[in-house]
Every structure is written in C-alpha cells, then in structure tokens.
Design a protein around this motif. Structure first.
Motif, PDB file in Angstrom:
ATOM      1  N   ASP A  92     -30.721 -10.300   0.541  1.00  0.00           N
ATOM      2  CA  ASP A  92     -29.649 -10.582  -0.596  1.00  0.00           C
ATOM      3  C   ASP A  92     -28.907  -9.299  -0.127  1.00  0.00           C
ATOM      4  N   PRO A  93     -27.358  -9.478  -0.629  1.00  0.00           N
ATOM      5  CA  PRO A  93     -26.898  -8.776   0.221  1.00  0.00           C
ATOM      6  C   PRO A  93     -26.115  -7.921  -1.636  1.00  0.00           C
ATOM      7  N   PHE A  94     -27.110  -8.910  -2.547  1.00  0.00           N
ATOM      8  CA  PHE A  94     -26.458  -8.639  -3.765  1.00  0.00           C
ATOM      9  C   PHE A  94     -27.873  -7.965  -4.343  1.00  0.00           C
ATOM     10  N   SER A  95     -28.733  -7.192  -3.540  1.00  0.00           N
ATOM     11  CA  SER A  95     -29.899  -6.927  -4.581  1.00  0.00           C
ATOM     12  C   SER A  95     -29.501  -5.540  -4.364  1.00  0.00           C
ATOM     13  N   ASP A  96     -30.268  -4.833  -5.719  1.00  0.00           N
ATOM     14  CA  ASP A  96     -29.591  -3.309  -5.263  1.00  0.00           C
ATOM     15  C   ASP A  96     -30.707  -2.601  -4.465  1.00  0.00           C
ATOM     16  N   LYS A  97     -31.443  -2.858  -3.784  1.00  0.00           N
ATOM     17  CA  LYS A  97     -32.279  -1.902  -2.873  1.00  0.00           C
ATOM     18  C   LYS A  97     -31.632  -2.281  -1.480  1.00  0.00           C
ATOM     19  N   THR A  98     -31.630  -0.940  -0.660  1.00  0.00           N
ATOM     20  CA  THR A  98     -31.060  -1.571   0.938  1.00  0.00           C
ATOM     21  C   THR A  98     -32.243  -1.964   1.480  1.00  0.00           C
ATOM     22  N   LEU A  99     -32.318  -1.847   2.603  1.00  0.00           N
ATOM     23  CA  LEU A  99     -33.615  -1.689   3.730  1.00  0.00           C
ATOM     24  C   LEU A  99     -33.311  -0.911   3.999  1.00  0.00           C
ATOM     25  N   MET A 100     -34.758  -0.555   4.661  1.00  0.00           N
ATOM     26  CA  MET A 100     -35.373   1.570   5.228  1.00  0.00           C
ATOM     27  C   MET A 100     -36.269   0.738   5.951  1.00  0.00           C
ATOM     28  N   PRO A 101     -36.487   1.420   6.964  1.00  0.00           N
ATOM     29  CA  PRO A 101     -37.607   1.611   7.839  1.00  0.00           C
ATOM     30  C   PRO A 101     -38.522   1.666   7.528  1.00  0.00           C
ATOM     31  N   LYS A 102     -39.065   2.633   6.469  1.00  0.00           N
ATOM     32  CA  LYS A 102     -39.900   2.376   5.809  1.00  0.00           C
ATOM     33  C   LYS A 102     -41.146   0.654   5.216  1.00  0.00           C
TER      34      LYS A 102
ATOM     35  N   ASP B 118     -29.774   7.506   0.026  1.00  0.00           N
ATOM     36  CA  ASP B 118     -28.794   8.511  -1.234  1.00  0.00           C
ATOM     37  C   ASP B 118     -27.868   9.197   0.948  1.00  0.00           C
ATOM     38  N   GLN B 119     -28.828   8.925   2.189  1.00  0.00           N
ATOM     39  CA  GLN B 119     -28.555   9.394   3.393  1.00  0.00           C
ATOM     40  C   GLN B 119     -27.273   8.233   3.912  1.00  0.00           C
ATOM     41  N   ILE B 120     -27.138   7.206   3.212  1.00  0.00           N
ATOM     42  CA  ILE B 120     -26.293   6.004   3.927  1.00  0.00           C
ATOM     43  C   ILE B 120     -24.781   6.895   3.846  1.00  0.00           C
ATOM     44  N   ASP B 121     -24.549   6.940   2.906  1.00  0.00           N
ATOM     45  CA  ASP B 121     -23.186   7.599   2.706  1.00  0.00           C
ATOM     46  C   ASP B 121     -22.660   8.761   3.181  1.00  0.00           C
TER      47      ASP B 121
ATOM     48  N   PRO C 222     -28.017  -1.830   5.511  1.00  0.00           N
ATOM     49  CA  PRO C 222     -26.569  -1.128   4.812  1.00  0.00           C
ATOM     50  C   PRO C 222     -25.583  -1.782   5.284  1.00  0.00           C
ATOM     51  N   PRO C 223     -24.500  -1.377   5.394  1.00  0.00           N
ATOM     52  CA  PRO C 223     -22.869  -1.392   6.051  1.00  0.00           C
ATOM     53  C   PRO C 223     -23.368  -1.891   7.315  1.00  0.00           C
ATOM     54  N   LEU C 224     -23.013  -3.201   8.072  1.00  0.00           N
ATOM     55  CA  LEU C 224     -22.877  -3.127   8.752  1.00  0.00           C
ATOM     56  C   LEU C 224     -20.980  -3.919   9.615  1.00  0.00           C
TER      57      LEU C 224
ATOM     58  N   GLN D  40     -24.048   0.017  17.123  1.00  0.00           N
ATOM     59  CA  GLN D  40     -24.702   0.437  17.626  1.00  0.00           C
ATOM     60  C   GLN D  40     -25.178   1.651  17.170  1.00  0.00           C
ATOM     61  N   ASN D  41     -24.530   2.290  17.060  1.00  0.00           N
ATOM     62  CA  ASN D  41     -24.431   3.761  16.667  1.00  0.00           C
ATOM     63  C   ASN D  41     -24.504   3.824  14.990  1.00  0.00           C
ATOM     64  N   LEU D  42     -24.264   2.799  14.244  1.00  0.00           N
ATOM     65  CA  LEU D  42     -24.631   2.575  13.051  1.00  0.00           C
ATOM     66  C   LEU D  42     -26.204   2.385  12.834  1.00  0.00           C
ATOM     67  N   LEU D  43     -26.358   1.837  13.175  1.00  0.00           N
ATOM     68  CA  LEU D  43     -28.155   0.921  13.769  1.00  0.00           C
ATOM     69  C   LEU D  43     -28.599   1.731  13.968  1.00  0.00           C
ATOM     70  N   GLU D  44     -28.789   2.613  14.851  1.00  0.00           N
ATOM     71  CA  GLU D  44     -30.201   3.880  15.416  1.00  0.00           C
ATOM     72  C   GLU D  44     -29.896   4.958  14.238  1.00  0.00           C
ATOM     73  N   GLU D  45     -28.562   4.747  13.357  1.00  0.00           N
ATOM     74  CA  GLU D  45     -28.570   6.452  12.265  1.00  0.00           C
ATOM     75  C   GLU D  45     -29.336   5.341  11.139  1.00  0.00           C
ATOM     76  N   TYR D  46     -29.548   3.707  11.626  1.00  0.00           N
ATOM     77  CA  TYR D  46     -29.981   3.321   9.375  1.00  0.00           C
ATOM     78  C   TYR D  46     -31.751   3.409   9.980  1.00  0.00           C
ATOM     79  N   LEU D  47     -31.562   3.380  11.487  1.00  0.00           N
ATOM     80  CA  LEU D  47     -33.321   3.351  12.085  1.00  0.00           C
ATOM     81  C   LEU D  47     -33.831   5.009  11.311  1.00  0.00           C
ATOM     82  N   LYS D  48     -32.959   5.455  11.308  1.00  0.00           N
ATOM     83  CA  LYS D  48     -33.738   7.210  10.862  1.00  0.00           C
ATOM     84  C   LYS D  48     -33.455   7.127   9.701  1.00  0.00           C
ATOM     85  N   LEU D  49     -32.989   6.246   8.648  1.00  0.00           N
ATOM     86  CA  LEU D  49     -32.931   6.791   6.856  1.00  0.00           C
ATOM     87  C   LEU D  49     -34.508   6.676   6.584  1.00  0.00           C
ATOM     88  N   GLU D  50     -34.478   8.264   5.672  1.00  0.00           N
ATOM     89  CA  GLU D  50     -35.872   8.196   4.541  1.00  0.00           C
ATOM     90  C   GLU D  50     -35.591   7.259   3.238  1.00  0.00           C
ATOM     91  N   ASN D  51     -34.094   7.936   2.488  1.00  0.00           N
ATOM     92  CA  ASN D  51     -34.200   7.107   1.348  1.00  0.00           C
ATOM     93  C   ASN D  51     -32.382   6.614   1.596  1.00  0.00           C
TER      94      ASN D  51
END
Length: 166
Positions: free
Chosen positions: A44-54, A154-157, A88-90, A141-152
C-alpha cells in the motif's frame, strides 16, 4: 527453495495487454484473489509503515493491489484486511514510467518486496517474465541490497541521500 505466495487483487483499470498482474496470473506466478487474508502483506503506497526485512516473520503471502496510478488514491481508500506496508523509494524500470520514483507496476512492486524480504531468487524469476524486468533490477540493485539490510525506517533517508535521491 522456499517461496512466498504472491497474490493480486485486480481492479481492471489499465490496458489488459500491459497489465503485469494479469501476466503473472497467466504464468502461474501469482493468484488472482477477491479477498485478502489477515496474514497477507498488502503493498500500500499510502501506508505509514515501510516494508522491512523483519516483516518476513509476520506474513504468509504478499498482495499487490493492481490499479491505475491515476486512480490509486480511490482504490486504496477502500479498507483492506492484512498487514499494510509501503515500499521504500525505488525507480520504475517499466517503459511507461521509466526511472520515475515509486511509479512501479504490480510486478515491480511484488518483485521488490520479495527481494527486501530475502526471497532474492524468486524476485529475479518474477522479473524474468518481463522484457524490461532486468532494467528494473539494474536501476535498483544497489538500493535493494541496502534495503535488505534495513533494521529501522530511520535508515532510509541516509540511503536515499547516499544515492542522490533525497
């Protein structure tokens, strides 16, 4: 190989010949559904929460809502069951919205969510069904690899600043 079930809720608002959700259903990569389970991850692009690996531990399936971007606010104003997350932005790799931020097809959104949740092989197999699928992966590719490591979230910005997208 462990795979996650992909589902699409289709609104039939776009050209059927260009509909990535219809193609995924045709090739048996996703199931066309009428109702969303409460254990389904709803993109849902309008959700308040971003998809995280967890989030991987919370879900049984990933649901793409297939609608026109021009009517997205109307489609997403409906109440859907499930666990809602935005990506997260792609950058789009599809010909219609090439390199536009967050203007993804249903196939791109599902592929990205698979990647972020750690289903990289299934993510790339899905993209293989589309002539431009490799373009989406190459752009992100690089963004996806970074997003795969997200813990919260706040790291997206920080990631977006590193790639000049913020």
């Amino acid at each position: 190989m462990v795979e996650v079930k992909l589902q699409v809720l289709m609104f039939y608002q776009d050209d059927p010949k260009k509909c990535t959700a219809a193609k995924m259903v045709k090739f048996g990569l996703a199931q066309n559904i009428k109702k969303i389970s409460n254990k389904g991850l709803v993109l849902d692009p309008f959700s308040d929460k971003t998809l995280m690996p967890k989030d991987k531990s919370l879900i049984r399936s990933i649901v793409g809502i297939d609608c026109s971007w021009n009517l997205a606010d109307q489609a997403f104003s409906k109440k859907f069951d499930g666990i809602k997350r935005k990506l997260p932005p792609l950058l789009a790799g599809n010909p219609l919205n090439y390199s536009k931020l967050n203007k993804l097809t249903t196939a791109e959104a599902l592929s990205a969510s698979l990647f972020i949740l750690g289903y990289k092989e299934q993510s790339l197999e899905l993209l293989d069904k589309f002539k431009w699928g490799h373009t989406f992966y190459e752009l992100n590719q690089n963004l996806l690899e970074e997003y795969l490591k997200l813990e919260n979230e706040d790291q997206i910005d920080g990631i977006l600043k590193d790639y000049g997208l913020l």
